[in-house]
Design an enzyme around this catalytic site. Structure first.
Site, mmCIF file in Angstrom:
data_model
loop_
_atom_site.group_PDB
_atom_site.id
_atom_site.type_symbol
_atom_site.label_atom_id
_atom_site.label_comp_id
_atom_site.label_asym_id
_atom_site.label_seq_id
_atom_site.Cartn_x
_atom_site.Cartn_y
_atom_site.Cartn_z
ATOM 1 N N GLY A 211 40.817 55.918 -3.730
ATOM 2 C CA GLY A 211 42.013 55.401 -3.101
ATOM 3 C C GLY A 211 42.639 56.520 -2.300
ATOM 4 N N GLY A 213 44.571 58.652 -3.664
ATOM 5 C CA GLY A 213 44.100 59.639 -4.623
ATOM 6 C C GLY A 213 42.688 59.242 -5.013
ATOM 7 N NE ARG A 242 47.408 64.380 -5.149
ATOM 8 C CZ ARG A 242 47.339 63.227 -5.812
ATOM 9 N NH1 ARG A 242 46.165 62.657 -6.020
ATOM 10 N NH2 ARG A 242 48.423 62.655 -6.268
ATOM 11 C CG MET A 284 37.964 54.800 4.884
ATOM 12 S SD MET A 284 37.414 56.393 5.577
ATOM 13 C CE MET A 284 37.655 57.472 4.149
ATOM 14 N N GLY A 331 41.115 51.210 -3.649
ATOM 15 C CA GLY A 331 41.269 50.667 -2.307
ATOM 16 C C GLY A 331 40.122 50.941 -1.364
ATOM 17 C CG ASN A 335 39.121 46.680 0.034
ATOM 18 O OD1 ASN A 335 38.833 45.504 -0.099
ATOM 19 N ND2 ASN A 335 40.076 47.264 -0.675
ATOM 20 C CD GLU A 385 44.875 52.523 -12.217
ATOM 21 O OE1 GLU A 385 45.132 53.625 -12.738
ATOM 22 O OE2 GLU A 385 45.054 52.276 -11.004
#
Length: 406
Positions: A211, A213, A242, A284, A331, A335, A385
């Site tokens: 995702g 992250g 990050r 993305m 994510g 996808n 989650e």
């Protein structure tokens, strides 16, 4: 216990995400989000399943007001917090250190330990604590359960969890690899085994949670044996903002040569690096659009992202020795067909490949995208989650040893 509903809370520094689930059949009764808490333009979004979604903006000055707004929205749908059907509240807590290896009923001692871990999770644990205390004030009679992001990774052997620094220094400051996204890795590794028609204890899986992250894990027989994130969520894969893995000496170089402070470098590596640092975008979909349009900067960012991802797949293949499946989730993982294809291209010698037609299919269902005769299964498994937190919470409060809690 008579109630079958679990309210799942994910409290961030300026937001609260929530879901109300009925554990008799795993159905969702309501989902919602309170965002920009304490800021101008606070917003409450609420969707009763099967009903009309609602959204309003106004003053939500703190988490107490946020949870009261949530409670009011649920009450409008006849799903109020005072319902006898509500069995427990499950809280996502990011950092549980080494003490919390499983879901835990919250008491004063648990709160104190979560607070003690703030130095290793300064952005997350304070917000998690605020959400817990506010929920306790709203329903002091109800079991509250903490489900920790780090818990699934506590099964890592010391050879994977330890950094090669002075042991006394590491122990004094709790420096080690903890890992994150644990509820997702637990859920996806188990669902991948189910997709294969096998028991989790019989399956070795590489889970790729991609995702904004991103993290990878090596799961042997249902137990995590390695993961890419470390002391903090900064280590490992290239992420939206990050950097992931990097020579630690870069930090000293930026201090000495660049004149940057520790806080400035912290901001650089966590918020201005990764994809957004490489090409100015961390979505993305937009990066792939730019790649297809011939944008060289976006193409380089994509290539760096894939290179790092491929390295971890290979490394965890070596760690596990035998791999039954690679599972993409979150994510990007769920996808982005180009990411999945690029990540496995060139790994055919390891038995890893995708079927182009299957990979191109968009679906919300768990599915295999590898050829029928592939040596290693490749799966897309939507993560859940909230369901994992609800299931762990409900199982704990229904355990015979915890009947006195209700």
């Amino acid at each position: 216990m008579s109630g079958s509903r679990v309210l799942v809370l994910n409290s961030g520094s300026s937001s609260v995400k929530y879901q109300l689930l009925d554990m008799r059949d795993g159905s969702r009764l309501a989902v919602g989000l309170v965002e920009r808490i304490g800021e101008n333009g606070s917003c409450v979004k609420h969707s009763p399943v099967g009903g009309e979604s609602r959204e309003w903006s106004g003053s939500v000055p703190d988490h107490d007001a946020a949870l009261k707004a949530m409670a009011a929205e649920l009450d409008r749908d006849g799903l109020g917090l005072d319902s006898p059907e509500l069995a427990a509240i499950g809280h996502r807590v990011v950092h549980g250190g080494l003490r919390f290896t499983e879901p835990t009923v919250i008491d004063d001692a648990v709160l104190a330990e979560i607070e003690r871990l703030i130095p290793v999770a300064p952005l997350h644990n304070p917000a998690n604590l605020t959400g817990i205390r506010t929920a306790q004030a709203l329903r002091p009679d109800l079991p509250q359960v903490a489900v920790f992001d780090t818990a699934f990774h506590t099964t890592m052997p010391e050879s994977a969890a330890r950094y090669a620094i002075d042991v006394e220094t590491a122990d004094a400051h709790r420096v080690r690899r903890y890992g994150f996204h644990g509820t997702s890795h637990a859920y996806v590794s188990r669902e991948t085994a189910r997709l294969l028609g096998r028991a989790p204890g019989d399956v070795n899986v590489i889970v790729l949670h991609l995702g904004n992250g991103a993290s990878a894990s090596a799961v042997r027989g249902g137990r995590c044996v390695d993961t890419s994130m470390g002391l903090t969520p900064l280590e490992g894969l290239v992420m939206g903002t990050r950097s992931g893995d990097m020579d630690p000496a870069v930090i000293f170089h930026l201090m000495r040569v660049g004149g940057m402070s520790a806080d400035e470098i912290d901001t650089l590596l966590n918020k201005r690096s990764g994809l957004i640092g490489l090409c100015g975008d961390n979505d993305m979909r937009e990066i792939r659009r730019r790649v297809d349009a011939g944008d060289e900067r976006a193409e380089l960012a994509f290539d760096i992202y894939i290179h790092r991802l491929k390295k971890y797949i290979g490394a965890y293949y070596a760690v596990l020795g035998r791999v039954d499946a690679v599972a993409f989730t979150a994510g990007v993982g769920e996808n982005s067909a180009p990411v999945r294809e690029a990540a496995l291209t060139g790994l055919e010698g390891l038995g890893l490949e995708v079927d182009g037609e299957l990979n191109a299919v968009r679906s919300d269902e768990a599915r295999l995208i590898s050829p029928a005769d592939a040596r290693v299964a490749v799966a897309v498994v939507p993560t859940d989650e909230e369901m994992e937190i609800a299931a762990q919470t409900y199982a704990l409060v229904n355990d015979s040893g915890n009947q006195n809690l209700t």
